[in-house]
Design an enzyme around this catalytic site. Structure first.
Site, PDB file in Angstrom:
ATOM      1  N   GLU A  72     -26.237 -10.708 -27.059  1.00 19.10           N
ATOM      2  CA  GLU A  72     -25.267 -11.276 -26.112  1.00 19.10           C
ATOM      3  C   GLU A  72     -23.919 -10.561 -26.201  1.00 19.10           C
ATOM      4  O   GLU A  72     -23.275 -10.314 -25.174  1.00 19.10           O
ATOM      5  CB  GLU A  72     -25.084 -12.782 -26.346  1.00 19.10           C
ATOM      6  CG  GLU A  72     -26.334 -13.620 -26.110  1.00 19.10           C
ATOM      7  CD  GLU A  72     -26.773 -13.695 -24.649  1.00 19.10           C
ATOM      8  OE1 GLU A  72     -26.069 -13.198 -23.769  1.00 19.10           O
ATOM      9  OE2 GLU A  72     -27.858 -14.264 -24.404  1.00 19.10           O
ATOM     10  N   ARG A  76     -22.754  -8.532 -22.813  1.00 17.70           N
ATOM     11  CA  ARG A  76     -21.601  -9.116 -22.101  1.00 17.70           C
ATOM     12  C   ARG A  76     -20.299  -8.406 -22.492  1.00 17.70           C
ATOM     13  O   ARG A  76     -19.584  -7.902 -21.629  1.00 17.70           O
ATOM     14  CB  ARG A  76     -21.491 -10.609 -22.392  1.00 17.70           C
ATOM     15  CG  ARG A  76     -22.735 -11.369 -21.973  1.00 17.70           C
ATOM     16  CD  ARG A  76     -22.536 -12.865 -21.989  1.00 17.70           C
ATOM     17  NE  ARG A  76     -23.815 -13.556 -22.110  1.00 17.70           N
ATOM     18  CZ  ARG A  76     -24.082 -14.754 -21.623  1.00 17.70           C
ATOM     19  NH1 ARG A  76     -23.163 -15.429 -20.968  1.00 17.70           N
ATOM     20  NH2 ARG A  76     -25.263 -15.312 -21.792  1.00 17.70           N
ATOM     21  N   ASP A  98     -38.098  -9.472 -20.910  1.00 17.55           N
ATOM     22  CA  ASP A  98     -37.527  -8.921 -19.669  1.00 17.55           C
ATOM     23  C   ASP A  98     -36.742  -7.612 -19.750  1.00 17.55           C
ATOM     24  O   ASP A  98     -37.174  -6.567 -19.281  1.00 17.55           O
ATOM     25  CB  ASP A  98     -36.701  -9.997 -18.934  1.00 17.55           C
ATOM     26  CG  ASP A  98     -35.698 -10.760 -19.828  1.00 17.55           C
ATOM     27  OD1 ASP A  98     -35.531 -10.388 -20.992  1.00 17.55           O
ATOM     28  OD2 ASP A  98     -35.079 -11.725 -19.329  1.00 17.55           O
ATOM     29  N   GLU A 132     -31.057 -13.376 -11.165  1.00 15.62           N
ATOM     30  CA  GLU A 132     -32.180 -12.432 -11.048  1.00 15.62           C
ATOM     31  C   GLU A 132     -32.734 -12.309  -9.622  1.00 15.62           C
ATOM     32  O   GLU A 132     -33.175 -11.220  -9.215  1.00 15.62           O
ATOM     33  CB  GLU A 132     -33.310 -12.828 -12.008  1.00 15.62           C
ATOM     34  CG  GLU A 132     -32.983 -12.636 -13.483  1.00 15.62           C
ATOM     35  CD  GLU A 132     -32.074 -13.699 -14.070  1.00 15.62           C
ATOM     36  OE1 GLU A 132     -31.939 -14.779 -13.449  1.00 15.62           O
ATOM     37  OE2 GLU A 132     -31.472 -13.465 -15.136  1.00 15.62           O
TER      38      GLU A 132
HETATM   39  C1  DMJ Z   1     -27.961 -12.600 -18.390  1.00 19.06           C
HETATM   40  O1  DMJ Z   1     -27.184 -12.780 -19.507  1.00 19.06           O
HETATM   41  C2  DMJ Z   1     -28.714 -11.293 -18.438  1.00 19.06           C
HETATM   42  O2  DMJ Z   1     -29.124 -10.954 -17.159  1.00 19.06           O
HETATM   43  C3  DMJ Z   1     -29.900 -11.341 -19.361  1.00 19.06           C
HETATM   44  O3  DMJ Z   1     -30.660 -10.147 -19.326  1.00 19.06           O
HETATM   45  C4  DMJ Z   1     -30.791 -12.487 -18.999  1.00 19.06           C
HETATM   46  N1  DMJ Z   1     -30.106 -13.722 -18.828  1.00 19.06           N
HETATM   47  C5  DMJ Z   1     -28.822 -13.804 -18.196  1.00 19.06           C
HETATM   48  C6  DMJ Z   1     -28.812 -14.233 -16.757  1.00 19.06           C
HETATM   49  O4  DMJ Z   1     -29.748 -15.108 -16.350  1.00 19.06           O
END
Ligand code: DMJ
Length: 451
Positions: free
Chosen positions: A79, A83, A213, A347
């Protein structure tokens, strides 16, 4: 919408990680190790791109004066990377302002103890004070690192090396790549749990949604960011996609294409909202596939994106649930109230943006506009945007959270969906998994933004 989201955050929660719009206060959470201002850092590039100049200056001033790195809590490596590091890197590349480069590198250095493991596969949590690391308790009883987490560092860490001259960042992610390339993969699939101690898979759960993912996303984007020189990433991506197609892809009786989850050969016929980024990813990767597969991947991307749109269209709010199933006649709907929430996730609009850029089919802008209308109707509160507990209820029960990725991703992808294609051209930029644009490393240095 961005202006309102930012101003609400500024008014009630400036400097905190997130805004709670119902209680009109800020929330720090426990993912960032004591770092503050996640919303500020996640918003910088969006504000800049939208030419919200005053707001961008407010955000920049906060980073200069109040973004302190001498914190001592436990942080999520993933995270903080996607971010904070991603947000600072993009802000630097768009503006050329040194403060963003310097803080990105310093923060990157604080993450390095996560990699002190026998295999070099990092653990999920790093202690900023002691420099110790640990795995999440929920990850196979604290024994595993998560594919999507350690597999989503490559883009940012290569830029940290490029901007600092310090090879250590690139070495860390090249080692992760090597471990993943060399390990045996069941049917060519990548399970979500890996031991950072032994380097063995700990469970055969495979998913293009949560836990897996962005690992796949970072393979194709590593190839693109390298100006198509990182052949290993390219090969790993197309091989992984073939295995996913063979073992996870399904078409429902009602004709909807979806990517199921795989548990040692048994399928869960469900897709998480998170998995809906894959329409965009497959579209993005279609152009560089083998010639005979290109049209197929374009069509596959369109079909998956259509299915994700259905998950929105079949709800009362026209926003999609956290997960939806394909079971006994019910398709693309959540089957439990615990999966019926929507937390402002990006997404689906992310895929609309890529499909729009690829096809210019107006349907993607129409679908994007449906999302805008639904957000305005059900997620806007008097003091910011909020997630909702149940997309199947027209009476919104707000969750009291304006997620940072709403400003970083959801609103940015919507903006790009309605912009010209040269606004962050996909020839010159790749987006990290938090939608922070990073420049493609063209050998002649062309194609860069402001910096
Ligand atoms: C985001 O922090 C990023 O896209 C991450 O890869 C997956 N989850 C969240 C958004 O849903």
């Amino acid at each position: 919408m961005m202006q309102f989201a930012w101003q609400s955050y500024k008014r009630y929660a400036m400097g905190k990680n997130e805004l709670r719009p119902l209680t009109r206060d800020g929330y720090e959470g426990n993912m960032f190790g004591g770092l503050s201002g996640a919303t500020v850092i996640d918003s910088l590039d969006t504000l800049y791109l939208m030419e919200l100049k005053e707001e961008f200056q407010e955000a920049k001033a906060w980073v200069e004066e109040s973004f302190h790195l001498n914190v001592s809590g436990e942080a999520s490596l993933f995270e903080v990377n996607i971010r904070y590091i991603g947000g600072l890197l993009s802000a630097f590349y768009l503006t050329g302002e040194e403060v963003f480069r310097i803080k990105a590198i310093k923060l990157g250095e604080k993450l390095l103890p996560a990699f002190d493991t026998p295999t070099g596969i990092p653990k999920g949590v790093v202690n900023f004070k002691s420099g110790s690391n640990r795995s999440w308790g929920w990850a196979m009883a604290g024994s595993s690192s998560i594919l999507a987490e350690f597999g989503s560092l490559h883009l940012e860490f290569l830029h940290l090396t490029q901007l600092s001259g310090n090879q250590v960042f690139a070495e860390k992610v090249r080692n992760i790549r090597k471990v993943l390339r060399d390990i045996d993969k069941p049917f060519g699939l990548y399970p979500n749990f890996l031991s950072p101690v032994s380097g063995n898979w700990m469970q055969h759960h495979v998913s293009v949604g949560g836990l897996g993912d962005s690992f796949y996303e970072y393979l194709i984007k590593s190839w693109l960011m390298s100006a198509k020189t990182d052949m290993e990433a390219k090969d790993m991506y197309y091989e992984a996609l073939e295995a996913i197609e063979t073992h996870l892809l399904n078409v429902s009786p009602g004709g909807l294409t979806y990517i199921a989850e795989w548990r040692g050969g048994i399928l869960d016929h469900k897709m998480g909202h998170l998995a809906c980024f894959s329409g965009g990813m497959i579209a993005l990767g279609a152009e560089d596939a083998k010639e005979e597969k290109r049209a197929h991947y374009r069509e596959l991307a369109a079909q998956i994106t259509k299915t994700c749109h259905e998950s929105y269209a079949r709800s009362d709010t026209k926003l999609g649930p956290e997960a939806f199933w394909f079971n006994s006649g019910r398709e693309a709907v959540a089957t439990q109230t615990s999966e019926s929430y929507y937390i402002l996730r990006p997404e689906v609009v992310e895929s609309y943006m890529y499909l729009w850029r690829q096809t210019h089919d107006p349907i993607y802008r129409e679908w994007g506009w449906e999302v805008v209308m639904a957000l305005e109707k059900y997620c806007r509160t008097e003091a910011g945007f909020s997630g909702i507990q149940d997309v199947y209820s027209k009476v919104p029960d707000h969750d009291n959270k304006q997620q940072t990725f709403f400003l970083a991703e959801t609103l940015k992808y919507l903006y790009l969906l309605f912009s010209e294609d040269d606004m962050l051209s996909l020839e010159d930029w790749v987006f990290n998994t938090e939608a922070h644009p990073l420049p493609v490393s063209h050998s002649d240095g062309s194609g860069r933004g402001g910096a």
